[in-house]
Design a protein around this motif. Sequence first.
Motif, PDB file in Angstrom:
ATOM      1  N   ALA A 103       0.634  -1.144  -0.030  1.00  0.00           N
ATOM      2  CA  ALA A 103       0.067   0.091   0.031  1.00  0.00           C
ATOM      3  C   ALA A 103       0.969   1.273   0.036  1.00  0.00           C
ATOM      4  N   ARG A 104       1.975   1.112   1.141  1.00  0.00           N
ATOM      5  CA  ARG A 104       2.903   2.330   1.021  1.00  0.00           C
ATOM      6  C   ARG A 104       3.492   2.678  -0.441  1.00  0.00           C
ATOM      7  N   GLN A 105       4.001   1.598  -1.037  1.00  0.00           N
ATOM      8  CA  GLN A 105       4.831   1.751  -2.217  1.00  0.00           C
ATOM      9  C   GLN A 105       3.931   2.122  -3.424  1.00  0.00           C
ATOM     10  N   CYS A 106       2.491   1.688  -3.485  1.00  0.00           N
ATOM     11  CA  CYS A 106       1.672   2.072  -4.468  1.00  0.00           C
ATOM     12  C   CYS A 106       0.961   3.425  -4.278  1.00  0.00           C
ATOM     13  N   GLY A 107       1.283   3.943  -3.215  1.00  0.00           N
ATOM     14  CA  GLY A 107       0.377   5.321  -3.009  1.00  0.00           C
ATOM     15  C   GLY A 107      -1.030   5.219  -2.578  1.00  0.00           C
ATOM     16  N   VAL A 108      -1.142   4.312  -1.919  1.00  0.00           N
ATOM     17  CA  VAL A 108      -2.673   4.104  -1.180  1.00  0.00           C
ATOM     18  C   VAL A 108      -2.962   5.157  -0.367  1.00  0.00           C
ATOM     19  N   LYS A 109      -4.098   5.514  -0.350  1.00  0.00           N
ATOM     20  CA  LYS A 109      -4.571   6.783   0.379  1.00  0.00           C
ATOM     21  C   LYS A 109      -4.875   6.412   1.756  1.00  0.00           C
ATOM     22  N   ARG A 110      -5.524   5.178   2.034  1.00  0.00           N
ATOM     23  CA  ARG A 110      -6.272   4.934   3.030  1.00  0.00           C
ATOM     24  C   ARG A 110      -6.354   3.418   3.275  1.00  0.00           C
ATOM     25  N   VAL A 111      -6.145   2.531   4.604  1.00  0.00           N
ATOM     26  CA  VAL A 111      -6.133   1.346   4.692  1.00  0.00           C
ATOM     27  C   VAL A 111      -7.072   0.964   5.876  1.00  0.00           C
ATOM     28  N   ILE A 112      -8.139   0.354   5.394  1.00  0.00           N
ATOM     29  CA  ILE A 112      -9.192  -0.066   6.539  1.00  0.00           C
ATOM     30  C   ILE A 112      -8.878  -1.446   7.290  1.00  0.00           C
ATOM     31  N   PHE A 113      -8.621  -1.879   8.348  1.00  0.00           N
ATOM     32  CA  PHE A 113      -8.146  -2.851   9.179  1.00  0.00           C
ATOM     33  C   PHE A 113      -9.394  -3.489   9.877  1.00  0.00           C
ATOM     34  N   ALA A 114      -9.357  -4.723   9.600  1.00  0.00           N
ATOM     35  CA  ALA A 114     -10.538  -5.540  10.411  1.00  0.00           C
ATOM     36  C   ALA A 114      -9.759  -5.926  11.593  1.00  0.00           C
TER      37      ALA A 114
END
Length: 306
Positions: A103-114
């Motif tokens: 996610a960091r390397q691909c420029g993801v804006k937000r992670v939702i974690f279960a």
Amino acid sequence: MKVLITGGAGFIGSHLVRLLQKKGEGVAVVDNFSTGLRENLPDGTAIYECDVTSPELANVFETVRPDAVVHLAGQTTVHVSMADPELDAMQNVIGSVRVLEQARQCGVKRVIFASTAASYGDVAEDHLPIDEFEPLAPLSFYGLSKVTVEHYLDLYHKAYGLDYVVLRFANVYGERQGDGGEGGVISIFTKRVAKDEPITIYGDGKQTRDFVYAGDIARGIEAALRSPHANRAYNLSTQTETSLKELVAVLANVSGKNIVPRYEDARTGDIYKSLLANGRARRSLGWTPQTSLEEGLRRTYEYFCK
């Protein structure tokens, strides 16, 4: 918004995929199909068969280039974590770190974690319902692995600016559920009742859970994807305490059958009482649970009867 859902072929993921697609979002699913099923997903869903611990995960991220990630994949059963802590850590900790790194390397804006109610451990009754300020003191390796990933998320945000939302689920249940996971007791019970088979309660039956319907969880995740109130944890729950004996009584009413459970000794790592406060999610996510236990059980029972 383009959303990548890890573990998206599981029962929570299958509810979320349908909701996001209905709202017109781009959805892709990555799943190793160890417990998830392709038939859980609507036709036309973009599916990538891959384990989150695999190096192939990088190719999935590069292909999808998601704006956001919903991380549902992982080992979800308390007693499995106690029997095999290494497996639990590999799936839930190492797998999660690899998701975060991609996610960091691909420029993801937000992670939702279960995450999970098991993060809190067995809290004293005078502290119920549990709010998000309660110290995290898990009793199982499953709960510990979830707490560990919560710390990783916080440090990824501070170090790299990756936004996150932690959602601590109560005991989730609903259609397409397998027998594992914290809400799996409903799946197990409803399947067996549908087949006129006996059910077993581990413990005295007075232990309580906060059962929340998977469709309501999907709505909470969707709200977390959009909320400006990120980088914190939220409980998603009904804030209603139900004992296993009460659960059996509701299931008997829904099914129209007389259910007499067998009792066996409680299992190591199981929490006795669990009840989560949901005020923060109501205030900051604009989320409320909408499905009663009776209605949710009816949908689940009818699904397994088919």
